[in-house]
Scaffold this motif. Structure first.
Motif, PDB file in Angstrom:
ATOM      1  N   ALA A 137       0.872  -1.178   0.000  1.00  0.00           N
ATOM      2  CA  ALA A 137       0.000   0.000   0.000  1.00  0.00           C
ATOM      3  C   ALA A 137       0.904   1.222   0.000  1.00  0.00           C
ATOM      4  O   ALA A 137       2.131   1.109  -0.120  1.00  0.00           O
ATOM      5  N   GLU A 138       0.329   2.379   0.185  1.00  0.00           N
ATOM      6  CA  GLU A 138       1.065   3.634   0.047  1.00  0.00           C
ATOM      7  C   GLU A 138       2.280   3.710   0.971  1.00  0.00           C
ATOM      8  O   GLU A 138       2.203   3.360   2.148  1.00  0.00           O
ATOM      9  N   VAL A 139       3.380   4.184   0.406  1.00  0.00           N
ATOM     10  CA  VAL A 139       4.573   4.529   1.168  1.00  0.00           C
ATOM     11  C   VAL A 139       4.741   6.043   1.086  1.00  0.00           C
ATOM     12  O   VAL A 139       4.620   6.636   0.013  1.00  0.00           O
ATOM     13  N   LYS A 140       5.017   6.667   2.202  1.00  0.00           N
ATOM     14  CA  LYS A 140       5.142   8.124   2.264  1.00  0.00           C
ATOM     15  C   LYS A 140       6.417   8.598   1.565  1.00  0.00           C
ATOM     16  O   LYS A 140       7.342   7.810   1.344  1.00  0.00           O
ATOM     17  N   PRO A 141       6.484   9.881   1.222  1.00  0.00           N
ATOM     18  CA  PRO A 141       7.685  10.403   0.546  1.00  0.00           C
ATOM     19  C   PRO A 141       8.979  10.184   1.321  1.00  0.00           C
ATOM     20  O   PRO A 141      10.058  10.108   0.725  1.00  0.00           O
ATOM     21  N   ASN A 142       8.883  10.059   2.657  1.00  0.00           N
ATOM     22  CA  ASN A 142      10.084   9.813   3.453  1.00  0.00           C
ATOM     23  C   ASN A 142      10.467   8.338   3.503  1.00  0.00           C
ATOM     24  O   ASN A 142      11.401   7.945   4.204  1.00  0.00           O
ATOM     25  N   GLY A 143       9.735   7.504   2.758  1.00  0.00           N
ATOM     26  CA  GLY A 143      10.047   6.081   2.692  1.00  0.00           C
ATOM     27  C   GLY A 143       9.406   5.239   3.775  1.00  0.00           C
ATOM     28  O   GLY A 143       9.623   4.021   3.813  1.00  0.00           O
ATOM     29  N   LYS A 144       8.607   5.845   4.635  1.00  0.00           N
ATOM     30  CA  LYS A 144       7.954   5.110   5.711  1.00  0.00           C
ATOM     31  C   LYS A 144       6.588   4.601   5.249  1.00  0.00           C
ATOM     32  O   LYS A 144       5.903   5.255   4.470  1.00  0.00           O
ATOM     33  N   PRO A 145       6.168   3.434   5.736  1.00  0.00           N
ATOM     34  CA  PRO A 145       4.845   2.922   5.365  1.00  0.00           C
ATOM     35  C   PRO A 145       3.723   3.806   5.892  1.00  0.00           C
ATOM     36  O   PRO A 145       3.846   4.396   6.978  1.00  0.00           O
ATOM     37  N   SER A 146       2.650   3.893   5.129  1.00  0.00           N
ATOM     38  CA  SER A 146       1.454   4.594   5.601  1.00  0.00           C
ATOM     39  C   SER A 146       0.827   3.810   6.746  1.00  0.00           C
ATOM     40  O   SER A 146       1.202   2.670   7.023  1.00  0.00           O
ATOM     41  N   GLU A 147      -0.132   4.424   7.414  1.00  0.00           N
ATOM     42  CA  GLU A 147      -0.788   3.753   8.533  1.00  0.00           C
ATOM     43  C   GLU A 147      -1.508   2.486   8.065  1.00  0.00           C
ATOM     44  O   GLU A 147      -1.513   1.476   8.768  1.00  0.00           O
ATOM     45  N   TYR A 148      -2.101   2.531   6.894  1.00  0.00           N
ATOM     46  CA  TYR A 148      -2.765   1.345   6.350  1.00  0.00           C
ATOM     47  C   TYR A 148      -1.752   0.215   6.159  1.00  0.00           C
ATOM     48  O   TYR A 148      -2.014  -0.943   6.501  1.00  0.00           O
TER      49      TYR A 148
END
Length: 238
Positions: free
Chosen positions: A70-81
């Motif tokens: 699922a979505e990964v944030k621009p900083n490379g961290k996984p989204s909450e989902y």
């Protein structure tokens, strides 16, 4: 003048062939058929596959947990989902329900890498790297399931995603030839999101049925890999 007369004549013939009332009827029939296909696909997906949904505690053992990206944030961290899915995968491995994790997601461009972010998150929480295999070409649920079976050799799995996507994921993975059950995350607030995106979910289920029936080729099938077998056989202390 001759061109104008020809255009008028053509319009007259078209109007004779397709009078307005007939056009309206055809459009109405097509609309009804479209709605029937959407709703019918959704009902079949959900009614036929809900029996394979479990909790971490009740899930029957399988070889691998397939954790969908699922979505990964621009900083490379996984989204909450995505974090919620990864936590379920970690719990399944720790509970002995599976022998390894297959993390599958989108790495279609160098600047965006879901599988590596997923692995880093899990390793940072104590999951042995040796028990993790990565699929960098899981661009959709369908492609993740097909590649899990035909590239990584998975035949028995617990699929992990959000709860509202479980039936569709189960249907696609079972159609790919994997004996699949599933565990879904219900900790993320998504009730309003789901209602607002009702049509999108209907279309996704219809697309899933299309994929099951016509088996389109994944973007990248690639050669067979042994990484899942290696992860299953790996010593968790490595």
């Amino acid at each position: 003048m001759k061109l104008r007369a020809a255009v008028r004549s053509t319009r007259t013939r078209v109007a004779a062939w397709f009078p307005a009332r007939r056009v309206v009827k055809i459009c109405a029939v097509l609309a009804v058929l479209g709605v029937a296909v959407l709703i019918g696909s959704d009902l079949w997906i959900r009614m036929a596959h809900r029996q394979y949904e479990y909790s971490v505690e009740s899930a029957p053992a399988a070889d691998v947990a397939i954790v969908l990206g699922a979505e990964v944030k621009p900083n490379g961290k996984p989204s909450e989902y995505l974090k919620a899915r990864l936590e379920l995968g970690r719990k399944l491995l720790e509970a002995g329900k599976v022998k390894a994790l297959l993390l599958t997601g989108d790495n279609g461009r160098a600047s965006y890498d879901e599988p590596s972010s997923m692995r880093a998150y899990l390793v940072g929480r104590g999951v042995p790297a040796a028990k993790i295999a990565l699929d960098y070409a899981g661009f959709s649920t369908y492609e993740s399931c097909v590649r899990a079976r035909h590239v990584f050799g998975v035949t028995s799995a617990i699929a992990v995603t959000q709860d509202f996507s479980l039936p569709r994921t189960i249907a696609l993975c079972r159609a790919a030839g994997i004996d699949t059950t599933a565990v879904g995350d219900d900790t993320q607030i998504h009730g309003d999101v789901y209602r607002k995106n009702w049509l999108r979910e209907q279309l996704a289920d219809t697309k899933a049925v299309y994929s099951i029936l016509f088996r389109p080729e994944p973007t990248f099938r690639g050669p067979q890999e042994s990484s899942v077998r290696d992860a299953i056989a790996a010593d968790p202390q490595q």
